[in-house]
Design a protein around this motif. Structure first.
Motif, PDB file in Angstrom:
ATOM      1  N   VAL A 242      10.370 -43.608   9.006  1.00 44.64           N
ATOM      2  CA  VAL A 242      10.532 -44.605   7.944  1.00 44.64           C
ATOM      3  C   VAL A 242      11.778 -44.223   7.161  1.00 44.64           C
ATOM      4  CG1 VAL A 242       9.499 -45.686   5.918  1.00 44.64           C
ATOM      5  CG2 VAL A 242       8.039 -44.975   7.842  1.00 44.64           C
ATOM      6  N   ILE A 243      12.752 -45.118   7.151  1.00 48.62           N
ATOM      7  CA  ILE A 243      14.070 -44.801   6.606  1.00 48.62           C
ATOM      8  C   ILE A 243      14.421 -45.762   5.470  1.00 48.62           C
ATOM      9  CG2 ILE A 243      16.529 -44.582   7.133  1.00 48.62           C
ATOM     10  CD1 ILE A 243      15.757 -44.164  10.075  1.00 48.62           C
ATOM     11  N   HIS A 244      14.630 -45.212   4.286  1.00 52.83           N
ATOM     12  CA  HIS A 244      15.147 -46.026   3.184  1.00 52.83           C
ATOM     13  C   HIS A 244      16.657 -45.855   3.158  1.00 52.83           C
ATOM     14  CE1 HIS A 244      14.588 -47.732  -1.093  1.00 52.83           C
ATOM     15  NE2 HIS A 244      15.866 -47.866  -0.728  1.00 52.83           N
TER      16      HIS A 244
ATOM     17  N   GLY B 176      14.841 -53.575   4.576  1.00 55.35           N
ATOM     18  CA  GLY B 176      16.264 -53.332   4.408  1.00 55.35           C
ATOM     19  C   GLY B 176      16.862 -53.943   3.155  1.00 55.35           C
ATOM     20  N   ALA B 177      16.032 -54.291   2.181  1.00 54.96           N
ATOM     21  CA  ALA B 177      16.523 -54.969   0.974  1.00 54.96           C
ATOM     22  C   ALA B 177      17.701 -54.233   0.338  1.00 54.96           C
ATOM     23  CB  ALA B 177      15.391 -55.070  -0.050  1.00 54.96           C
ATOM     24  N   PRO B 178      18.690 -54.986  -0.117  1.00 55.52           N
ATOM     25  CA  PRO B 178      18.827 -56.451  -0.069  1.00 55.52           C
ATOM     26  C   PRO B 178      19.584 -56.953   1.155  1.00 55.52           C
ATOM     27  CG  PRO B 178      20.553 -55.559  -1.446  1.00 55.52           C
ATOM     28  CD  PRO B 178      19.761 -54.373  -0.945  1.00 55.52           C
ATOM     29  N   GLU B 179      19.937 -56.038   2.096  1.00 54.17           N
ATOM     30  CA  GLU B 179      20.739 -56.444   3.259  1.00 54.17           C
ATOM     31  C   GLU B 179      19.827 -56.897   4.397  1.00 54.17           C
ATOM     32  OE1 GLU B 179      23.281 -52.938   1.458  1.00 54.17           O
ATOM     33  OE2 GLU B 179      21.171 -53.169   1.981  1.00 54.17           O
ATOM     34  N   TYR B 180      18.946 -57.835   4.103  1.00 55.64           N
ATOM     35  CA  TYR B 180      17.930 -58.256   5.066  1.00 55.64           C
ATOM     36  C   TYR B 180      18.539 -58.732   6.384  1.00 55.64           C
ATOM     37  CZ  TYR B 180      14.925 -58.446   0.870  1.00 55.64           C
ATOM     38  OH  TYR B 180      14.236 -58.153  -0.282  1.00 55.64           O
TER      39      TYR B 180
ATOM     40  N   GLY C  39      28.734 -45.535   0.124  1.00 58.42           N
ATOM     41  CA  GLY C  39      28.955 -44.389   0.988  1.00 58.42           C
ATOM     42  C   GLY C  39      27.683 -43.748   1.481  1.00 58.42           C
ATOM     43  N   ILE C  40      26.541 -44.149   0.909  1.00 59.90           N
ATOM     44  CA  ILE C  40      25.244 -43.557   1.268  1.00 59.90           C
ATOM     45  C   ILE C  40      24.316 -44.610   1.858  1.00 59.90           C
ATOM     46  CG2 ILE C  40      23.165 -42.443   0.356  1.00 59.90           C
ATOM     47  CD1 ILE C  40      25.631 -40.623   0.435  1.00 59.90           C
ATOM     48  N   THR C  41      24.194 -45.748   1.179  1.00 58.46           N
ATOM     49  CA  THR C  41      23.286 -46.795   1.631  1.00 58.46           C
ATOM     50  C   THR C  41      24.048 -47.876   2.401  1.00 58.46           C
ATOM     51  OG1 THR C  41      23.520 -47.944  -0.502  1.00 58.46           O
ATOM     52  CG2 THR C  41      21.681 -46.398  -0.275  1.00 58.46           C
ATOM     53  N   GLY C  42      23.286 -48.689   3.103  1.00 56.59           N
ATOM     54  CA  GLY C  42      23.869 -49.804   3.836  1.00 56.59           C
ATOM     55  C   GLY C  42      23.562 -49.754   5.317  1.00 56.59           C
ATOM     56  N   PRO C  43      23.512 -50.910   5.967  1.00 58.26           N
ATOM     57  CA  PRO C  43      23.130 -50.985   7.380  1.00 58.26           C
ATOM     58  C   PRO C  43      24.079 -50.268   8.327  1.00 58.26           C
ATOM     59  CG  PRO C  43      23.905 -53.112   6.574  1.00 58.26           C
ATOM     60  CD  PRO C  43      23.752 -52.243   5.385  1.00 58.26           C
ATOM     61  N   ASP C  44      25.337 -50.113   7.931  1.00 54.24           N
ATOM     62  CA  ASP C  44      26.283 -49.434   8.825  1.00 54.24           C
ATOM     63  C   ASP C  44      25.891 -47.990   9.080  1.00 54.24           C
ATOM     64  OD1 ASP C  44      26.982 -49.232   5.990  1.00 54.24           O
ATOM     65  OD2 ASP C  44      28.713 -48.057   6.642  1.00 54.24           O
ATOM     66  N   LYS C  45      25.190 -47.352   8.125  1.00 59.83           N
ATOM     67  CA  LYS C  45      24.776 -45.957   8.311  1.00 59.83           C
ATOM     68  C   LYS C  45      23.748 -45.860   9.431  1.00 59.83           C
ATOM     69  CE  LYS C  45      27.275 -45.373   4.613  1.00 59.83           C
ATOM     70  NZ  LYS C  45      27.422 -46.770   4.185  1.00 59.83           N
ATOM     71  N   LEU C  46      22.742 -46.730   9.403  1.00 56.15           N
ATOM     72  CA  LEU C  46      21.746 -46.716  10.479  1.00 56.15           C
ATOM     73  C   LEU C  46      22.362 -47.182  11.791  1.00 56.15           C
ATOM     74  CD1 LEU C  46      18.882 -46.253  11.468  1.00 56.15           C
ATOM     75  CD2 LEU C  46      18.308 -48.557  10.674  1.00 56.15           C
TER      76      LEU C  46
ATOM     77  N   THR D 281       7.228 -54.000   5.429  1.00 59.69           N
ATOM     78  CA  THR D 281       7.167 -55.087   4.438  1.00 59.69           C
ATOM     79  C   THR D 281       7.184 -54.590   3.005  1.00 59.69           C
ATOM     80  OG1 THR D 281       4.738 -55.068   4.334  1.00 59.69           O
ATOM     81  CG2 THR D 281       5.765 -56.456   6.039  1.00 59.69           C
ATOM     82  N   THR D 282       7.339 -53.312   2.796  1.00 58.72           N
ATOM     83  CA  THR D 282       7.150 -52.712   1.476  1.00 58.72           C
ATOM     84  C   THR D 282       7.808 -53.503   0.348  1.00 58.72           C
ATOM     85  OG1 THR D 282       6.981 -50.545   2.479  1.00 58.72           O
ATOM     86  CG2 THR D 282       7.450 -50.604   0.142  1.00 58.72           C
ATOM     87  N   MET D 283       6.986 -54.084  -0.503  1.00 61.40           N
ATOM     88  CA  MET D 283       7.380 -54.831  -1.697  1.00 61.40           C
ATOM     89  C   MET D 283       8.049 -56.170  -1.389  1.00 61.40           C
ATOM     90  SD  MET D 283       8.492 -51.874  -4.423  1.00 61.40           S
ATOM     91  CE  MET D 283       8.064 -52.893  -5.829  1.00 61.40           C
ATOM     92  N   ALA D 284       8.417 -56.403  -0.147  1.00 59.45           N
ATOM     93  CA  ALA D 284       9.110 -57.648   0.202  1.00 59.45           C
ATOM     94  C   ALA D 284       8.211 -58.854  -0.069  1.00 59.45           C
ATOM     95  CB  ALA D 284       9.516 -57.631   1.674  1.00 59.45           C
ATOM     96  N   PHE D 285       8.815 -59.908  -0.587  1.00 59.08           N
ATOM     97  CA  PHE D 285       8.189 -61.208  -0.841  1.00 59.08           C
ATOM     98  C   PHE D 285       7.271 -61.220  -2.065  1.00 59.08           C
ATOM     99  CE2 PHE D 285       8.642 -60.763   3.852  1.00 59.08           C
ATOM    100  CZ  PHE D 285       9.730 -61.580   3.998  1.00 59.08           C
ATOM    101  N   THR D 286       7.034 -60.074  -2.694  1.00 65.33           N
ATOM    102  CA  THR D 286       6.229 -60.074  -3.915  1.00 65.33           C
ATOM    103  C   THR D 286       7.020 -60.734  -5.043  1.00 65.33           C
ATOM    104  OG1 THR D 286       7.042 -57.912  -4.631  1.00 65.33           O
ATOM    105  CG2 THR D 286       5.075 -57.934  -3.216  1.00 65.33           C
ATOM    106  N   ASP D 287       6.316 -61.217  -6.042  1.00 66.87           N
ATOM    107  CA  ASP D 287       6.996 -61.844  -7.171  1.00 66.87           C
ATOM    108  C   ASP D 287       7.981 -60.870  -7.815  1.00 66.87           C
ATOM    109  OD1 ASP D 287       5.398 -64.019  -6.650  1.00 66.87           O
ATOM    110  OD2 ASP D 287       3.994 -63.631  -8.295  1.00 66.87           O
ATOM    111  N   PHE D 288       7.583 -59.620  -7.924  1.00 68.70           N
ATOM    112  CA  PHE D 288       8.432 -58.594  -8.534  1.00 68.70           C
ATOM    113  C   PHE D 288       9.724 -58.424  -7.746  1.00 68.70           C
ATOM    114  CE2 PHE D 288       9.873 -54.232  -9.070  1.00 68.70           C
ATOM    115  CZ  PHE D 288       9.776 -54.026 -10.428  1.00 68.70           C
TER     116      PHE D 288
END
Length: 297
Positions: free
Chosen positions: A161-163, A198-202, A173-180, A219-226
């Motif tokens: 599980v990768i955040h 992958g929020a927000p780069e869905y 330089g740390i986050t973003g889809p290019d790293k994975l 799905t962690t937290m995705a689609f919730t009102d928050f």
């Protein structure tokens, strides 16, 4: 009618399921968990609103909540933010699983000397899922020290599980889809489970799931009102999500969520109003069968 936690067992029974499998839950040493909660208590200046922890309970109470909801298999995900932490966190997580059969043996790692040996040790002791948090750990997934680790985990078929998405706070330089993407180019059979879809780069992480057969999205937290206020999911992407019914797994971030657990399930169920293929069959796959395939019985 709003779904409540008391309604959750009836919800999964209606789907014909024996319960839920949640691949993204956190159980941490008490001292570390308090620090995590303190971070969320102070996060408003970064995201623009409060993040009240819903399940600010002791460990036994949190385990009891999982069981009351009918979560048959859950993880004890931890993550290191500096060198020298990962081994003891893995010891804690594996110890919790040894004492609680419904807890999936979980582990973590960090780019430091000896990381390959630590990961091999965790596998030898039965680890069946790993978690890393590039954003908190402030490291690039493509760190040379991690390359043999990715190879080992890809060969073992163990999910990680990768955040690495840029939410809730981007770290250039740390986050973003290019790293994975860089990791997958070298290890295309890695079972990578992208936290928070992958929020927000869905869209970019959907690209990776479409390209690589063992990339999953949780799905962690995705689609919730928050989360829709924080990182809204583009409705135009729902058809692509429906095209990957075997690649989406239930995750919630329990206990560090600012709403009841039931709201995550309710948020997934109401997707059918916008994409009919995200129906009961999809919910059954997400909430049980896909997770079961990844972690086994």
């Amino acid at each position: 009618m709003m779904l409540t936690d008391n309604d959750v067992p009836a919800w999964w029974r209606r789907l014909g399921l024996p319960g839920l499998i949640d691949l993204h839950t956190h159980f941490l040493p008490e001292r570390m968990l308090r620090r995590v909660w303190a971070h969320f208590d102070e996060i408003k200046p970064l995201i623009g609103h409060e993040w009240p922890i819903q399940y600010r309970d002791d460990q036994q109470s949190r385990l009891a909540t999982m069981r009351r909801l009918g979560v048959r298999r859950f993880t004890a995900l931890s993550y290191a933010h500096r060198p020298g932490m990962a081994a003891s966190l893995t010891d804690f997580s594996l110890g919790l699983a040894a004492e609680n059969a419904d807890c999936v043996p979980s582990a973590t790692f960090y780019p430091e000397e000896g990381v390959l040996e630590q990961v091999q040790s965790a596998l030898d002791r039965g680890a069946r899922v790993f978690k890393i948090h590039a954003q908190i750990g402030a490291f690039d997934l493509r760190e040379p020290l991690l390359d043999p680790v990715w190879g080992l985990l890809a060969d073992a078929g163990i999910p990680v599980v990768i955040h690495v998405g840029s939410g809730p706070v981007s770290r250039p330089g740390i986050t973003g889809p290019d790293k994975l993407a860089g990791v997958l180019a070298r290890h295309p059979l890695l079972t990578a489970v992208v936290a928070h879809l992958g929020a927000p780069e869905y869209g970019e992480f959907l690209d990776l799931a479409e390209r690589y057969p063992w990339v999953h999205l949780d799905t962690t937290m995705a689609f919730t009102d928050f989360f829709e206020r924080l990182a809204p999911f583009d409705p135009a992407l729902l058809s692509r999500l429906a095209d990957l019914p075997d690649r989406v797994v239930l995750g919630t971030d329990f206990p560090n969520i600012p709403y009841p657990y039931a709201h995550q399930l309710e948020s997934l169920e109401r997707l059918r109003d916008r994409e009919p293929r995200l129906d009961d069959d999809w919910l059954r796959a997400v909430c049980w069968y896909n997770g079961l395939r990844l972690i086994g019985e």
